[in-house]
Design a protein around this motif. Sequence first.
Motif, PDB file in Angstrom:
ATOM      1  N   THR A 191       0.854  -1.190   0.000  1.00 14.96           N
ATOM      2  CA  THR A 191       0.000   0.000   0.000  1.00 14.96           C
ATOM      3  C   THR A 191       0.886   1.235   0.000  1.00 14.96           C
ATOM      4  N   LEU A 192       0.638   2.138  -0.925  1.00 15.55           N
ATOM      5  CA  LEU A 192       1.415   3.372  -0.978  1.00 15.55           C
ATOM      6  C   LEU A 192       0.877   4.327   0.093  1.00 15.55           C
ATOM      7  N   GLU A 193       1.735   4.726   1.028  1.00 16.70           N
ATOM      8  CA  GLU A 193       1.306   5.581   2.130  1.00 16.70           C
ATOM      9  C   GLU A 193       1.553   7.062   1.880  1.00 16.70           C
ATOM     10  N   SER A 194       2.721   7.414   1.359  1.00 19.79           N
ATOM     11  CA  SER A 194       3.015   8.836   1.181  1.00 19.79           C
ATOM     12  C   SER A 194       4.100   9.036   0.135  1.00 19.79           C
ATOM     13  N   ILE A 195       4.117  10.236  -0.454  1.00 16.34           N
ATOM     14  CA  ILE A 195       5.136  10.639  -1.425  1.00 16.34           C
ATOM     15  C   ILE A 195       5.596  12.047  -1.069  1.00 16.34           C
ATOM     16  N   GLN A 196       6.910  12.241  -1.066  1.00 16.60           N
ATOM     17  CA  GLN A 196       7.481  13.564  -0.849  1.00 16.60           C
ATOM     18  C   GLN A 196       8.522  13.831  -1.924  1.00 16.60           C
ATOM     19  N   PRO A 197       8.600  15.052  -2.440  1.00 16.35           N
ATOM     20  CA  PRO A 197       9.650  15.363  -3.417  1.00 16.35           C
ATOM     21  C   PRO A 197      11.030  15.118  -2.806  1.00 16.35           C
ATOM     22  N   HIS A 198      11.966  14.649  -3.637  1.00 12.46           N
ATOM     23  CA  HIS A 198      13.335  14.399  -3.184  1.00 12.46           C
ATOM     24  C   HIS A 198      14.272  14.879  -4.285  1.00 12.46           C
ATOM     25  N   GLY A 199      14.870  16.043  -4.074  1.00  9.96           N
ATOM     26  CA  GLY A 199      15.714  16.604  -5.124  1.00  9.96           C
ATOM     27  C   GLY A 199      14.878  17.012  -6.330  1.00  9.96           C
ATOM     28  N   ARG A 200      15.508  17.063  -7.489  1.00 10.25           N
ATOM     29  CA  ARG A 200      14.829  17.516  -8.695  1.00 10.25           C
ATOM     30  C   ARG A 200      14.263  16.376  -9.532  1.00 10.25           C
ATOM     31  N   ARG A 201      14.739  15.137  -9.334  1.00  6.68           N
ATOM     32  CA  ARG A 201      14.342  14.057 -10.242  1.00  6.68           C
ATOM     33  C   ARG A 201      13.828  12.812  -9.535  1.00  6.68           C
ATOM     34  N   LEU A 227      13.403   5.636  -3.100  1.00  6.70           N
ATOM     35  CA  LEU A 227      13.419   6.776  -4.001  1.00  6.70           C
ATOM     36  C   LEU A 227      12.942   6.293  -5.359  1.00  6.70           C
ATOM     37  N   VAL A 228      11.933   6.970  -5.917  1.00 10.76           N
ATOM     38  CA  VAL A 228      11.353   6.613  -7.208  1.00 10.76           C
ATOM     39  C   VAL A 228      11.566   7.783  -8.170  1.00 10.76           C
ATOM     40  N   ALA A 229      11.959   7.469  -9.386  1.00 18.85           N
ATOM     41  CA  ALA A 229      12.257   8.507 -10.374  1.00 18.85           C
ATOM     42  C   ALA A 229      10.993   9.215 -10.842  1.00 18.85           C
ATOM     43  N   THR A 230      11.143  10.487 -11.193  1.00 15.80           N
ATOM     44  CA  THR A 230      10.085  11.247 -11.857  1.00 15.80           C
ATOM     45  C   THR A 230      10.358  11.267 -13.353  1.00 15.80           C
ATOM     46  N   ARG A 231       9.326  11.555 -14.143  1.00 12.03           N
ATOM     47  CA  ARG A 231       9.539  11.729 -15.578  1.00 12.03           C
ATOM     48  C   ARG A 231      10.162  13.092 -15.877  1.00 12.03           C
ATOM     49  N   GLY A 232       9.717  14.094 -15.138  1.00  6.70           N
ATOM     50  CA  GLY A 232      10.244  15.438 -15.308  1.00  6.70           C
ATOM     51  C   GLY A 232      10.925  15.909 -14.042  1.00  6.70           C
ATOM     52  N   ARG A 233      11.363  17.143 -14.056  1.00  7.99           N
ATOM     53  CA  ARG A 233      12.033  17.703 -12.890  1.00  7.99           C
ATOM     54  C   ARG A 233      11.011  18.240 -11.885  1.00  7.99           C
ATOM     55  N   ASN A 234      11.302  18.054 -10.613  1.00  8.16           N
ATOM     56  CA  ASN A 234      10.479  18.659  -9.567  1.00  8.16           C
ATOM     57  C   ASN A 234      10.681  20.171  -9.561  1.00  8.16           C
ATOM     58  N   PRO A 235       9.658  20.927  -9.181  1.00 11.23           N
ATOM     59  CA  PRO A 235       9.834  22.379  -9.080  1.00 11.23           C
ATOM     60  C   PRO A 235      10.897  22.719  -8.038  1.00 11.23           C
TER      61      PRO A 235
END
Length: 239
Positions: A191-201, A227-235
């Motif tokens: 179960t996915l509990e939470s997501i927080q930005p981590h760096g830019r990617r 840590l899971v990758a994003t497709r784009g950069r975080n703000p």
Amino acid sequence: MDWWQAIGEECRRLPKSALRADCSSDFVSVEMTMADSITTAESSASSPATSVGEGLVADSILPAAHGPDSPTKSLPKSDRRLHVEDLHPGQIWRSPFREVTAEDVRQFALLTGDDDPLHRMPENASSTSASASSESSPFGKPVAHGLLGLSVLAGLGTEFPNAATLALVGITDWQFDHPIYFGDSVRVETTLESIQPHGRRAGRVTWMRRLLSEEGRQLQHGRFITLVATRGRNPRRPK
């Protein structure tokens, strides 16, 4: 522009006929959270849930299960890698079952050096017998290593979900609730509990993971942090 705004803009550019087939397949979680703002999706959201994209089911995104008899549905395996933009709290995945055999236990003992009598078959027992009694075990029969169960859970969890994982950064609150016997079949519920930005990617994702028996008994549980990758950069964060 944040993730959800970017997703909304992409959805609005699609023709109405393509909204569910194209937009929902990549952003299945957004259809529910943006139903009020995307008028073309409102009629679809009010109709019975149907399969969209790569087999994701719209009504599978439900609160976490609270027991073996919970009717909560899980998301199926995805052939494509899931990035942070595809994920949101409350999603659930359940893996297929895997049998833990006496040979698995023997190999794990050789690998780790943990050859405690708790994990040995009796000398006169068949290596294929899952119910052989053992006088050296307080459980009445040999049990698998708890860390073998944790390792099996980690392996089964790599495809359920098939996340674009960059690193495992922590395991917290882990509990060994019940023993695993030779011949038991187990599965993993994540179960996915939470997501927080981590760096830019990347995003820092907390998962609740449970190792379950065929009867639905919770054998182990706790949290994985990855840590899971994003497709784009975080703000960028304001200074």
